[in-house]
Design a protein around this motif. Structure first.
Motif, PDB file in Angstrom:
ATOM      1  N   ALA A 120       1.579   9.147   0.219  1.00  4.76           N
ATOM      2  CA  ALA A 120      -0.233   8.981   0.350  1.00  4.76           C
ATOM      3  C   ALA A 120       0.040   7.455  -0.375  1.00  4.76           C
ATOM      4  O   ALA A 120      -1.159   7.280   0.519  1.00  4.76           O
ATOM      5  N   ALA A 121       0.081   6.938  -0.725  1.00  7.75           N
ATOM      6  CA  ALA A 121       0.345   5.021  -0.839  1.00  7.75           C
ATOM      7  C   ALA A 121       0.702   4.910   0.408  1.00  7.75           C
ATOM      8  O   ALA A 121      -0.300   3.966   0.603  1.00  7.75           O
ATOM      9  N   ASP A 122       1.657   5.255   1.266  1.00 12.10           N
ATOM     10  CA  ASP A 122       1.775   4.445   2.216  1.00 12.10           C
ATOM     11  C   ASP A 122       0.734   4.841   3.493  1.00 12.10           C
ATOM     12  O   ASP A 122       0.623   3.739   4.110  1.00 12.10           O
ATOM     13  N   LYS A 123       0.543   5.843   3.427  1.00 13.95           N
ATOM     14  CA  LYS A 123      -0.712   6.375   4.738  1.00 13.95           C
ATOM     15  C   LYS A 123      -1.871   5.883   4.328  1.00 13.95           C
ATOM     16  O   LYS A 123      -2.700   5.390   5.291  1.00 13.95           O
ATOM     17  N   ALA A 124      -1.889   5.515   2.726  1.00 14.57           N
ATOM     18  CA  ALA A 124      -2.923   4.907   2.372  1.00 14.57           C
ATOM     19  C   ALA A 124      -3.650   3.718   3.076  1.00 14.57           C
ATOM     20  O   ALA A 124      -4.269   2.405   2.866  1.00 14.57           O
ATOM     21  N   LYS A 125      -2.288   3.076   2.823  1.00 17.55           N
ATOM     22  CA  LYS A 125      -1.940   1.490   2.874  1.00 17.55           C
ATOM     23  C   LYS A 125      -2.169   1.269   4.467  1.00 17.55           C
ATOM     24  O   LYS A 125      -3.140   0.413   5.959  1.00 17.55           O
ATOM     25  N   GLU A 126      -1.692   1.855   5.288  1.00 18.90           N
ATOM     26  CA  GLU A 126      -2.066   2.178   6.685  1.00 18.90           C
ATOM     27  C   GLU A 126      -2.886   2.371   7.568  1.00 18.90           C
ATOM     28  O   GLU A 126      -3.171   1.599   8.488  1.00 18.90           O
ATOM     29  N   ALA A 127      -3.847   2.805   6.722  1.00 21.41           N
ATOM     30  CA  ALA A 127      -5.069   3.107   7.579  1.00 21.41           C
ATOM     31  C   ALA A 127      -6.420   2.128   6.885  1.00 21.41           C
ATOM     32  O   ALA A 127      -7.048   1.817   7.673  1.00 21.41           O
ATOM     33  N   LEU A 128      -5.923   1.452   5.613  1.00 19.54           N
ATOM     34  CA  LEU A 128      -6.821  -0.119   5.311  1.00 19.54           C
ATOM     35  C   LEU A 128      -6.605  -0.556   6.171  1.00 19.54           C
ATOM     36  O   LEU A 128      -6.819  -1.734   6.403  1.00 19.54           O
ATOM     37  N   GLU A 129      -5.116  -1.081   5.940  1.00 21.06           N
ATOM     38  CA  GLU A 129      -4.374  -2.212   7.041  1.00 21.06           C
ATOM     39  C   GLU A 129      -5.206  -2.065   8.507  1.00 21.06           C
ATOM     40  O   GLU A 129      -5.289  -3.042   9.286  1.00 21.06           O
ATOM     41  N   GLY A 130      -4.721  -0.887   9.121  1.00 19.05           N
ATOM     42  CA  GLY A 130      -5.320  -0.278  10.372  1.00 19.05           C
ATOM     43  C   GLY A 130      -7.106  -0.735  10.330  1.00 19.05           C
ATOM     44  O   GLY A 130      -7.359  -1.484  11.628  1.00 19.05           O
ATOM     45  N   ALA A 131      -7.809  -0.684   9.407  1.00 20.81           N
ATOM     46  CA  ALA A 131      -8.898  -1.166   9.301  1.00 20.81           C
ATOM     47  C   ALA A 131      -9.337  -2.631   9.093  1.00 20.81           C
ATOM     48  O   ALA A 131     -10.624  -3.165   9.447  1.00 20.81           O
ATOM     49  N   GLY A 132      -8.300  -3.122   9.074  1.00 22.31           N
ATOM     50  CA  GLY A 132      -8.330  -5.257   8.789  1.00 22.31           C
ATOM     51  C   GLY A 132      -8.487  -5.312   7.609  1.00 22.31           C
ATOM     52  O   GLY A 132      -8.705  -6.470   6.863  1.00 22.31           O
ATOM     53  N   ALA A 133      -7.820  -4.642   6.523  1.00 24.01           N
ATOM     54  CA  ALA A 133      -8.427  -5.087   5.030  1.00 24.01           C
ATOM     55  C   ALA A 133      -6.383  -5.472   4.157  1.00 24.01           C
ATOM     56  O   ALA A 133      -5.083  -5.189   4.928  1.00 24.01           O
ATOM     57  N   SER A 134      -6.994  -6.071   3.492  1.00 25.07           N
ATOM     58  CA  SER A 134      -5.272  -6.703   3.161  1.00 25.07           C
ATOM     59  C   SER A 134      -5.279  -5.316   1.693  1.00 25.07           C
ATOM     60  O   SER A 134      -5.954  -5.290   1.142  1.00 25.07           O
ATOM     61  N   VAL A 135      -3.732  -4.744   1.367  1.00 24.76           N
ATOM     62  CA  VAL A 135      -3.629  -3.921   0.603  1.00 24.76           C
ATOM     63  C   VAL A 135      -2.098  -4.109  -0.187  1.00 24.76           C
ATOM     64  O   VAL A 135      -1.777  -4.954   0.603  1.00 24.76           O
ATOM     65  N   GLU A 136      -2.096  -4.189  -1.220  1.00 26.17           N
ATOM     66  CA  GLU A 136      -1.217  -3.513  -2.006  1.00 26.17           C
ATOM     67  C   GLU A 136      -0.537  -2.538  -2.904  1.00 26.17           C
ATOM     68  O   GLU A 136      -2.020  -1.466  -2.921  1.00 26.17           O
ATOM     69  N   VAL A 137       0.622  -2.015  -2.185  1.00 27.02           N
ATOM     70  CA  VAL A 137       1.266  -0.883  -2.990  1.00 27.02           C
ATOM     71  C   VAL A 137       1.772  -1.465  -4.273  1.00 27.02           C
ATOM     72  O   VAL A 137       2.608  -1.919  -4.671  1.00 27.02           O
ATOM     73  N   LYS A 138       1.284  -0.991  -5.424  1.00 28.01           N
ATOM     74  CA  LYS A 138       2.028  -1.199  -7.213  1.00 28.01           C
ATOM     75  C   LYS A 138       2.994   0.125  -7.586  1.00 28.01           C
ATOM     76  O   LYS A 138       1.867   1.206  -7.601  1.00 28.01           O
TER      77      LYS A 138
END
Length: 129
Positions: A111-129
């Motif tokens: 779920a974290a990977d999918k969320a990160k991928e979706a946010l980065e696809g929209a142009g955001a910078s994301v970290e998963v901790k």
């Protein structure tokens, strides 16, 4: 069927997303009845022994998705945040404006990977901790 060289295979793997690669590894393990994680476990055990016999930390099973920047497409990022959470428009906008902020907390790795991928696809910078 033509045999692929190691370089050809690596080129194919480079084009895969992490989720696609993870699914491939699972299928490979099932097809050939092997475990790809065994060498990593041995390396961790060896590293732990070399570090003074400290035990390896338990594998993390809960992750936080942290929005670190909205990028140029702030509206798109707000839309994705609303899709991922149950936040309203104002709350999602406030979250995006107040970065760095957690979008999701204590979620599974996939779920974290999918969320990160979706946010980065929209142009955001994301970290998963």
């Amino acid at each position: 069927m033509a045999k692929l060289s190691q370089d050809d295979l690596l080129a194919q793997f480079e084009e895969m997303t992490l989720i696609e690669l993870s699914e491939f590894v699972k299928a490979f393990e099932e097809k050939f009845d092997v475990t790809a994680a065994a060498p990593a476990a041995v390396a961790v055990a060896a590293g732990g022994a070399a570090a003074g016999g400290a035990e390896a930390a338990p594998e993390q099973d809960e992750f936080d998705v942290i929005l670190t920047g909205a990028g140029d497409k702030k509206i798109q990022v707000i839309k994705v945040v609303r899709e991922l959470t149950s936040l309203g428009l104002k709350e999602a906008k406030d979250l995006v404006d107040g970065t760095p902020k957690p979008v999701l907390e204590k979620v599974a790795k996939d779920a974290a990977d999918k969320a990160k991928e979706a946010l980065e696809g929209a142009g955001a910078s994301v970290e998963v901790k």
